[in-house]
Design an enzyme around this catalytic site. Structure first.
Site, short mmCIF file in Angstrom:
data_model
loop_
_atom_site.label_atom_id
_atom_site.label_comp_id
_atom_site.label_asym_id
_atom_site.label_seq_id
_atom_site.Cartn_x
_atom_site.Cartn_y
_atom_site.Cartn_z
N ARG A 145 0.84 -13.55 2.98
CA ARG A 145 2.08 -12.90 2.79
C ARG A 145 2.45 -12.36 4.29
NH1 ARG A 145 2.10 -8.39 -1.44
NH2 ARG A 145 4.00 -7.98 -0.64
N ASN B 1 8.96 -1.86 0.99
CA ASN B 1 8.70 -2.95 1.47
C ASN B 1 7.73 -2.88 2.53
OD1 ASN B 1 10.42 -3.87 -0.24
ND2 ASN B 1 12.00 -4.49 0.95
N ASP C 255 7.13 -5.25 4.72
CA ASP C 255 7.43 -6.24 5.62
C ASP C 255 8.22 -5.27 6.63
OD1 ASP C 255 10.64 -5.99 5.50
OD2 ASP C 255 10.09 -7.20 3.30
N HIS D 246 5.09 2.65 1.15
CA HIS D 246 4.18 1.77 0.74
C HIS D 246 3.29 0.93 1.76
CE1 HIS D 246 6.00 1.41 -3.61
NE2 HIS D 246 5.16 2.74 -3.57
N CYS E 190 -8.62 1.44 8.70
CA CYS E 190 -10.01 1.49 8.14
C CYS E 190 -10.44 2.27 7.02
CB CYS E 190 -10.63 1.87 9.48
SG CYS E 190 -12.55 2.03 9.04
N CYS F 208 -14.03 3.24 14.77
CA CYS F 208 -15.48 3.82 14.45
C CYS F 208 -16.60 2.71 14.54
CB CYS F 208 -15.38 4.32 12.93
SG CYS F 208 -15.38 3.01 11.79
C1 BJW Z 1 17.69 -8.18 -5.98
C2 BJW Z 1 17.93 -9.58 -5.21
C3 BJW Z 1 18.92 -9.84 -4.40
C4 BJW Z 1 16.26 -9.59 -6.59
N1 BJW Z 1 19.84 -8.88 -3.99
N2 BJW Z 1 18.75 -7.39 -5.65
C5 BJW Z 1 4.16 7.49 -13.87
C6 BJW Z 1 4.39 6.43 -15.03
C7 BJW Z 1 3.66 5.34 -15.14
C8 BJW Z 1 2.79 5.15 -14.26
C9 BJW Z 1 2.79 5.89 -13.07
C10 BJW Z 1 3.44 6.95 -12.79
N3 BJW Z 1 2.98 7.39 -11.75
C11 BJW Z 1 2.28 6.85 -10.99
C12 BJW Z 1 1.99 5.65 -12.02
C13 BJW Z 1 1.09 4.54 -11.33
C14 BJW Z 1 1.68 3.72 -10.48
C15 BJW Z 1 3.06 3.01 -11.29
O1 BJW Z 1 4.00 3.26 -10.89
N4 BJW Z 1 2.66 1.85 -12.23
C16 BJW Z 1 3.79 1.29 -12.83
C17 BJW Z 1 3.73 0.02 -12.42
C18 BJW Z 1 3.87 1.66 -14.01
N5 BJW Z 1 1.98 4.14 -9.26
C19 BJW Z 1 1.07 4.32 -8.21
O2 BJW Z 1 -0.02 3.91 -8.55
C20 BJW Z 1 1.67 4.83 -6.89
N6 BJW Z 1 0.71 5.84 -6.45
C21 BJW Z 1 1.11 7.25 -7.24
O3 BJW Z 1 1.82 7.28 -8.02
O4 BJW Z 1 0.14 8.32 -6.62
C22 BJW Z 1 0.16 9.27 -7.20
C23 BJW Z 1 1.49 10.22 -7.08
C24 BJW Z 1 1.93 11.29 -7.72
C25 BJW Z 1 2.88 12.11 -7.77
C26 BJW Z 1 3.49 11.82 -6.67
C27 BJW Z 1 3.16 11.02 -5.62
C28 BJW Z 1 2.18 10.07 -5.83
C29 BJW Z 1 1.49 3.78 -6.00
C30 BJW Z 1 2.26 2.50 -6.08
C31 BJW Z 1 1.92 1.24 -5.07
C32 BJW Z 1 2.56 0.29 -5.40
N7 BJW Z 1 2.29 -0.86 -4.38
C33 BJW Z 1 2.86 -1.99 -4.68
C34 BJW Z 1 2.07 -3.38 -3.62
C35 BJW Z 1 2.28 -2.84 -2.13
C36 BJW Z 1 1.47 -3.58 -1.30
C37 BJW Z 1 2.16 -5.09 -1.62
O5 BJW Z 1 3.48 -5.41 -1.37
O6 BJW Z 1 1.36 -5.87 -2.11
O7 BJW Z 1 4.39 -2.11 -3.92
S1 BJW Z 1 3.38 -2.85 -6.11
C38 BJW Z 1 4.93 -3.59 -5.75
O8 BJW Z 1 5.95 -2.98 -6.70
C39 BJW Z 1 5.11 -3.25 -4.09
C40 BJW Z 1 6.69 -2.88 -4.13
O9 BJW Z 1 6.94 -1.84 -3.28
C41 BJW Z 1 6.70 -2.11 -5.61
C42 BJW Z 1 7.95 -1.68 -6.18
O10 BJW Z 1 8.35 -3.05 -6.53
P1 BJW Z 1 10.01 -3.67 -6.09
O11 BJW Z 1 10.53 -3.34 -4.78
O12 BJW Z 1 11.07 -2.72 -6.84
O13 BJW Z 1 10.18 -5.00 -6.46
P2 BJW Z 1 10.40 -5.72 -7.75
O14 BJW Z 1 9.99 -7.04 -7.82
O15 BJW Z 1 9.81 -4.90 -9.12
O16 BJW Z 1 12.17 -5.59 -8.26
C43 BJW Z 1 12.90 -6.55 -7.32
C44 BJW Z 1 14.32 -6.15 -7.83
O17 BJW Z 1 15.16 -6.63 -6.81
C45 BJW Z 1 14.71 -6.53 -9.14
O18 BJW Z 1 15.12 -5.41 -9.68
C46 BJW Z 1 15.68 -7.60 -8.90
O19 BJW Z 1 16.93 -7.67 -9.63
C47 BJW Z 1 16.23 -7.33 -7.48
N8 BJW Z 1 16.65 -8.50 -6.60
N9 BJW Z 1 16.72 -10.32 -5.74
C48 BJW Z 1 19.51 -7.46 -4.93
N10 BJW Z 1 19.09 -10.82 -3.63
#
Ligand code: BJW
Length: 238
Positions: free
Chosen positions: A55, A91, A93, A108, A116, A138
Protein backbone atom coordinates in the site's frame (compact mmCIF):
# COMPACT_ATOMS: atom_id res chain seq x y z
CA UNK A 1 -16.24 30.93 7.93
CA UNK A 2 -14.62 28.05 9.81
CA UNK A 3 -15.02 24.70 8.10
CA UNK A 4 -14.26 21.24 9.47
CA UNK A 5 -13.69 18.73 6.65
CA UNK A 6 -13.48 15.00 7.35
CA UNK A 7 -12.19 12.92 4.45
CA UNK A 8 -12.20 9.16 3.92
CA UNK A 9 -10.96 6.64 1.38
CA UNK A 10 -13.51 7.80 -1.25
CA UNK A 11 -11.59 11.03 -1.86
CA UNK A 12 -8.52 9.03 -2.93
CA UNK A 13 -10.49 6.48 -5.00
CA UNK A 14 -10.00 8.40 -8.24
CA UNK A 15 -6.26 8.53 -7.51
CA UNK A 16 -6.28 4.74 -7.75
CA UNK A 17 -6.08 3.94 -4.01
CA UNK A 18 -8.68 1.40 -2.94
CA UNK A 19 -11.53 2.07 -0.53
CA UNK A 20 -12.23 -0.40 2.27
CA UNK A 21 -15.91 -1.31 2.27
CA UNK A 22 -17.05 -0.80 -1.31
CA UNK A 23 -17.52 -3.92 -3.47
CA UNK A 24 -14.02 -5.18 -4.32
CA UNK A 25 -12.55 -2.92 -1.61
CA UNK A 26 -9.56 -3.68 0.61
CA UNK A 27 -11.61 -5.43 3.32
CA UNK A 28 -13.31 -7.55 0.63
CA UNK A 29 -9.94 -8.99 -0.30
CA UNK A 30 -8.24 -9.03 3.11
CA UNK A 31 -9.43 -9.76 6.64
CA UNK A 32 -8.96 -6.58 8.74
CA UNK A 33 -8.66 -8.66 11.93
CA UNK A 34 -5.56 -10.37 10.45
CA UNK A 35 -3.94 -7.12 9.26
CA UNK A 36 -5.18 -4.04 11.10
CA UNK A 37 -5.04 -4.85 14.81
CA UNK A 38 -2.13 -4.87 17.30
CA UNK A 39 -2.80 -8.59 17.87
CA UNK A 40 -2.43 -9.31 14.14
CA UNK A 41 0.95 -7.55 14.11
CA UNK A 42 2.11 -9.50 17.18
CA UNK A 43 1.00 -12.80 15.61
CA UNK A 44 2.38 -12.29 12.09
CA UNK A 45 4.45 -9.12 11.61
CA UNK A 46 5.81 -10.24 8.19
CA UNK A 47 2.30 -10.51 6.77
CA UNK A 48 1.25 -7.11 8.15
CA UNK A 49 4.44 -5.50 6.79
CA UNK A 50 3.83 -7.02 3.36
CA UNK A 51 0.29 -5.60 3.26
CA UNK A 52 1.42 -2.08 4.23
CA UNK A 53 4.56 -2.19 2.04
CA UNK A 54 2.34 -2.81 -1.00
CA UNK A 55 0.00 0.00 0.00
CA UNK A 56 2.94 2.38 0.64
CA UNK A 57 4.27 1.68 -2.85
CA UNK A 58 0.80 2.34 -4.31
CA UNK A 59 0.58 5.59 -2.36
CA UNK A 60 3.97 6.79 -3.61
CA UNK A 61 2.93 6.03 -7.21
CA UNK A 62 -0.47 7.76 -6.86
CA UNK A 63 -1.16 11.41 -7.69
CA UNK A 64 -3.52 13.81 -5.91
CA UNK A 65 -6.80 14.34 -7.79
CA UNK A 66 -9.03 17.36 -8.37
CA UNK A 67 -10.80 16.92 -5.00
CA UNK A 68 -7.52 17.02 -3.06
CA UNK A 69 -6.42 20.06 -5.06
CA UNK A 70 -9.73 21.85 -4.43
CA UNK A 71 -9.36 21.36 -0.65
CA UNK A 72 -5.84 22.79 -0.84
CA UNK A 73 -7.34 25.84 -2.53
CA UNK A 74 -10.13 26.03 0.05
CA UNK A 75 -7.60 26.19 2.91
CA UNK A 76 -5.80 29.12 1.30
CA UNK A 77 -9.02 30.86 0.22
CA UNK A 78 -10.62 30.74 3.66
CA UNK A 79 -7.50 32.23 5.25
CA UNK A 80 -7.74 35.28 2.99
CA UNK A 81 -11.22 35.98 4.38
CA UNK A 82 -10.17 35.45 8.02
CA UNK A 83 -11.72 31.97 8.14
CA UNK A 84 -10.06 28.60 8.56
CA UNK A 85 -10.14 25.02 7.35
CA UNK A 86 -9.54 22.13 9.74
CA UNK A 87 -8.76 19.23 7.43
CA UNK A 88 -9.10 15.94 9.29
CA UNK A 89 -8.46 12.80 7.27
CA UNK A 90 -8.92 9.14 8.11
CA UNK A 91 -6.63 8.37 5.18
CA UNK A 92 -3.08 7.28 5.79
CA UNK A 93 -1.95 8.50 2.35
CA UNK A 94 -0.21 11.86 1.80
CA UNK A 95 -2.29 13.08 -1.14
CA UNK A 96 -3.77 16.08 0.72
CA UNK A 97 -0.28 17.36 1.52
CA UNK A 98 0.91 16.77 -2.04
CA UNK A 99 -2.10 18.78 -3.26
CA UNK A 100 -1.06 21.77 -1.16
CA UNK A 101 -3.02 21.34 2.09
CA UNK A 102 -1.13 22.36 5.23
CA UNK A 103 -1.48 21.05 8.79
CA UNK A 104 -3.51 18.01 7.76
CA UNK A 105 -4.78 16.14 10.82
CA UNK A 106 -4.21 12.41 10.18
CA UNK A 107 -6.44 10.83 12.81
CA UNK A 108 -5.59 7.26 11.62
CA UNK A 109 -1.87 7.99 11.21
CA UNK A 110 0.42 8.13 8.20
CA UNK A 111 1.83 5.40 6.01
CA UNK A 112 4.92 7.53 5.35
CA UNK A 113 6.01 7.16 8.99
CA UNK A 114 7.22 4.27 11.16
CA UNK A 115 6.33 3.89 14.84
CA UNK A 116 8.38 1.92 17.34
CA UNK A 117 5.97 -0.30 19.25
CA UNK A 118 8.51 -0.43 22.08
CA UNK A 119 9.62 3.19 22.69
CA UNK A 120 6.80 4.93 20.67
CA UNK A 121 9.31 7.06 18.69
CA UNK A 122 8.13 7.90 15.16
CA UNK A 123 10.10 8.83 12.07
CA UNK A 124 9.66 9.43 8.35
CA UNK A 125 9.75 6.08 6.50
CA UNK A 126 9.05 5.84 2.76
CA UNK A 127 10.85 2.59 1.96
CA UNK A 128 9.56 -0.92 2.68
CA UNK A 129 9.51 -1.74 6.38
CA UNK A 130 10.38 -5.16 7.81
CA UNK A 131 11.13 -7.23 10.88
CA UNK A 132 14.89 -6.70 10.57
CA UNK A 133 14.69 -2.90 10.70
CA UNK A 134 16.10 -1.15 13.76
CA UNK A 135 14.52 1.71 15.69
CA UNK A 136 16.97 4.65 15.55
CA UNK A 137 15.70 5.93 18.91
CA UNK A 138 15.92 2.84 21.17
CA UNK A 139 18.09 0.56 19.03
CA UNK A 140 15.67 -2.39 19.15
CA UNK A 141 15.24 -4.59 16.07
CA UNK A 142 11.82 -5.80 14.89
CA UNK A 143 9.72 -3.30 16.83
CA UNK A 144 9.01 -0.87 13.98
CA UNK A 145 5.48 -0.86 12.52
CA UNK A 146 3.60 1.48 10.20
CA UNK A 147 2.45 4.58 12.12
CA UNK A 148 -1.23 3.88 11.47
CA UNK A 149 -4.17 3.46 13.86
CA UNK A 150 -5.49 -0.08 14.03
CA UNK A 151 -8.80 -1.31 15.45
CA UNK A 152 -8.80 -0.99 19.22
CA UNK A 153 -6.22 1.82 19.20
CA UNK A 154 -6.90 5.44 20.04
CA UNK A 155 -7.01 7.73 16.98
CA UNK A 156 -4.54 10.63 17.02
CA UNK A 157 -5.38 14.07 18.40
CA UNK A 158 -8.96 13.59 19.60
CA UNK A 159 -8.86 16.69 21.88
CA UNK A 160 -7.74 18.90 18.93
CA UNK A 161 -10.48 17.38 16.79
CA UNK A 162 -13.17 18.07 19.39
CA UNK A 163 -11.92 21.63 19.85
CA UNK A 164 -11.90 22.29 16.09
CA UNK A 165 -15.40 20.82 15.69
CA UNK A 166 -16.73 23.06 18.46
CA UNK A 167 -15.33 26.15 16.69
CA UNK A 168 -16.76 25.28 13.25
CA UNK A 169 -19.62 26.82 11.31
CA UNK A 170 -19.86 23.96 8.81
CA UNK A 171 -19.05 20.22 8.97
CA UNK A 172 -18.31 18.47 5.68
CA UNK A 173 -17.72 14.71 5.25
CA UNK A 174 -16.21 13.55 1.96
CA UNK A 175 -15.92 9.94 0.76
CA UNK A 176 -16.38 8.15 4.06
CA UNK A 177 -18.81 5.30 4.81
CA UNK A 178 -19.62 6.39 8.38
CA UNK A 179 -18.86 2.84 9.53
CA UNK A 180 -15.81 3.46 11.72
CA UNK A 181 -15.87 5.19 15.11
CA UNK A 182 -15.09 7.70 16.48
CA UNK A 183 -15.05 9.47 13.06
CA UNK A 184 -18.60 8.27 12.34
CA UNK A 185 -19.81 10.23 15.37
CA UNK A 186 -18.47 13.61 14.30
CA UNK A 187 -21.63 14.42 12.35
CA UNK A 188 -23.75 13.78 15.46
CA UNK A 189 -21.51 15.97 17.59
CA UNK A 190 -21.70 18.72 14.97
CA UNK A 191 -25.50 18.46 14.87
CA UNK A 192 -25.75 18.66 18.65
CA UNK A 193 -23.73 21.88 18.48
CA UNK A 194 -26.05 23.33 15.85
CA UNK A 195 -23.41 23.18 13.11
CA UNK A 196 -24.63 22.75 9.51
CA UNK A 197 -23.65 19.31 8.13
CA UNK A 198 -22.97 18.37 4.54
CA UNK A 199 -21.78 15.14 2.92
CA UNK A 200 -20.23 14.29 -0.43
CA UNK A 201 -20.29 10.62 -1.37
CA UNK A 202 -20.89 8.34 -4.32
CA UNK A 203 -24.01 7.05 -2.58
CA UNK A 204 -25.68 7.05 0.85
CA UNK A 205 -23.28 6.53 3.76
CA UNK A 206 -24.33 4.65 6.93
CA UNK A 207 -25.18 7.95 8.62
CA UNK A 208 -26.56 9.82 5.60
CA UNK A 209 -29.77 10.61 7.53
CA UNK A 210 -27.78 12.80 9.94
CA UNK A 211 -26.63 15.28 7.31
CA UNK A 212 -28.54 18.46 6.49
CA UNK A 213 -27.57 18.05 2.88
CA UNK A 214 -26.03 15.24 0.80
CA UNK A 215 -24.42 15.52 -2.61
CA UNK A 216 -23.97 12.26 -4.51
CA UNK A 217 -21.36 11.71 -7.22
CA UNK A 218 -17.58 11.33 -7.56
CA UNK A 219 -15.64 13.64 -5.25
CA UNK A 220 -13.45 14.76 -8.17
CA UNK A 221 -16.55 16.48 -9.58
CA UNK A 222 -18.57 17.53 -6.53
CA UNK A 223 -15.77 18.86 -4.33
CA UNK A 224 -14.18 21.27 -6.87
CA UNK A 225 -17.70 22.58 -7.66
CA UNK A 226 -18.43 23.12 -3.95
CA UNK A 227 -15.10 24.86 -3.32
CA UNK A 228 -15.50 27.13 -6.36
CA UNK A 229 -18.94 28.14 -5.13
CA UNK A 230 -17.73 28.80 -1.57
CA UNK A 231 -14.80 30.90 -2.77
CA UNK A 232 -17.01 32.77 -5.21
CA UNK A 233 -15.19 31.54 -8.29
CA UNK A 234 -17.79 29.12 -9.62
CA UNK A 235 -21.40 28.82 -10.73
CA UNK A 236 -24.59 28.24 -8.78
CA UNK A 237 -25.56 25.12 -6.79
CA UNK A 238 -23.61 22.41 -4.97
C1 BJW B 1 -16.59 7.85 -2.87
C2 BJW B 1 -15.92 7.61 -4.06
C3 BJW B 1 -15.71 8.71 -4.89
C4 BJW B 1 -16.05 5.73 -3.05
N1 BJW B 1 -16.16 9.92 -4.51
N2 BJW B 1 -17.04 9.04 -2.54
C5 BJW B 1 -18.74 2.20 18.54
C6 BJW B 1 -19.57 1.24 17.99
C7 BJW B 1 -19.02 0.10 17.40
C8 BJW B 1 -17.65 -0.08 17.33
C9 BJW B 1 -16.83 0.88 17.86
C10 BJW B 1 -17.38 2.00 18.46
N3 BJW B 1 -16.36 2.77 18.89
C11 BJW B 1 -15.18 2.16 18.56
C12 BJW B 1 -15.44 1.00 17.94
C13 BJW B 1 -14.41 0.04 17.41
C14 BJW B 1 -13.80 0.42 16.09
C15 BJW B 1 -14.90 0.57 15.04
O1 BJW B 1 -15.31 1.64 14.66
N4 BJW B 1 -15.37 -0.55 14.52
C16 BJW B 1 -16.39 -0.51 13.49
C17 BJW B 1 -15.88 -1.23 12.24
C18 BJW B 1 -17.67 -1.04 14.00
N5 BJW B 1 -13.02 1.65 16.17
C19 BJW B 1 -11.77 1.66 16.61
O2 BJW B 1 -11.24 0.65 17.04
C20 BJW B 1 -11.04 2.98 16.60
N6 BJW B 1 -10.48 3.25 17.89
C21 BJW B 1 -11.25 3.56 18.94
O3 BJW B 1 -12.46 3.66 18.84
O4 BJW B 1 -10.55 3.83 20.10
C22 BJW B 1 -11.30 4.12 21.30
C23 BJW B 1 -11.91 5.48 21.37
C24 BJW B 1 -13.05 5.70 22.11
C25 BJW B 1 -13.62 6.97 22.18
C26 BJW B 1 -13.04 8.04 21.55
C27 BJW B 1 -11.90 7.84 20.83
C28 BJW B 1 -11.35 6.56 20.72
C29 BJW B 1 -9.86 2.93 15.63
C30 BJW B 1 -10.31 2.78 14.22
C31 BJW B 1 -9.10 2.56 13.32
C32 BJW B 1 -9.52 2.34 11.87
N7 BJW B 1 -8.41 1.89 11.13
C33 BJW B 1 -8.54 1.73 9.68
C34 BJW B 1 -7.23 1.14 9.16
C35 BJW B 1 -6.13 2.22 9.22
C36 BJW B 1 -4.89 1.79 8.55
C37 BJW B 1 -5.13 1.36 7.14
O5 BJW B 1 -5.49 2.20 6.26
O6 BJW B 1 -4.93 0.18 6.86
O7 BJW B 1 -8.82 2.99 9.08
S1 BJW B 1 -9.94 0.72 9.18
C38 BJW B 1 -10.32 1.68 7.75
O8 BJW B 1 -11.64 2.27 7.94
C39 BJW B 1 -9.32 2.84 7.73
C40 BJW B 1 -10.21 3.99 7.36
O9 BJW B 1 -9.60 5.23 7.74
C41 BJW B 1 -11.48 3.68 8.09
C42 BJW B 1 -12.70 4.42 7.54
O10 BJW B 1 -12.99 4.00 6.24
P1 BJW B 1 -13.52 5.05 5.16
O11 BJW B 1 -12.49 6.05 4.89
O12 BJW B 1 -14.84 5.54 5.58
O13 BJW B 1 -13.59 4.10 3.86
P2 BJW B 1 -14.78 3.13 3.40
O14 BJW B 1 -14.21 2.21 2.39
O15 BJW B 1 -15.46 2.53 4.56
O16 BJW B 1 -15.80 4.12 2.69
C43 BJW B 1 -15.49 4.78 1.49
C44 BJW B 1 -16.65 5.68 1.12
O17 BJW B 1 -16.28 6.46 0.00
C45 BJW B 1 -17.93 4.92 0.74
O18 BJW B 1 -19.02 5.47 1.45
C46 BJW B 1 -18.07 5.15 -0.76
O19 BJW B 1 -19.42 5.27 -1.20
C47 BJW B 1 -17.33 6.44 -0.95
N8 BJW B 1 -16.73 6.62 -2.26
N9 BJW B 1 -15.62 6.26 -4.16
C48 BJW B 1 -16.85 10.02 -3.36
N10 BJW B 1 -15.06 8.57 -6.08
Amino acid sequence: MRIFVLTGAGISADSGLGTFRDAGGIWDKFDPMKLATPAAFAADPERVHEFYNLRRRDMLAARPNAAHVALGRLGEGLKVDGGALFLCTQNIDDLHERAGSRAVHHMHGRLSRALCSSCRATREWRADLGVTDRCAACGRVGTLRPDVVWFGEMPYGMPEIEEALARSDLFVAIGTSGAVYPAAEFVEIARMMGILTLEFNLGKSANAHLFDESVYGPAIESVPRFVARLLGTGGEGL
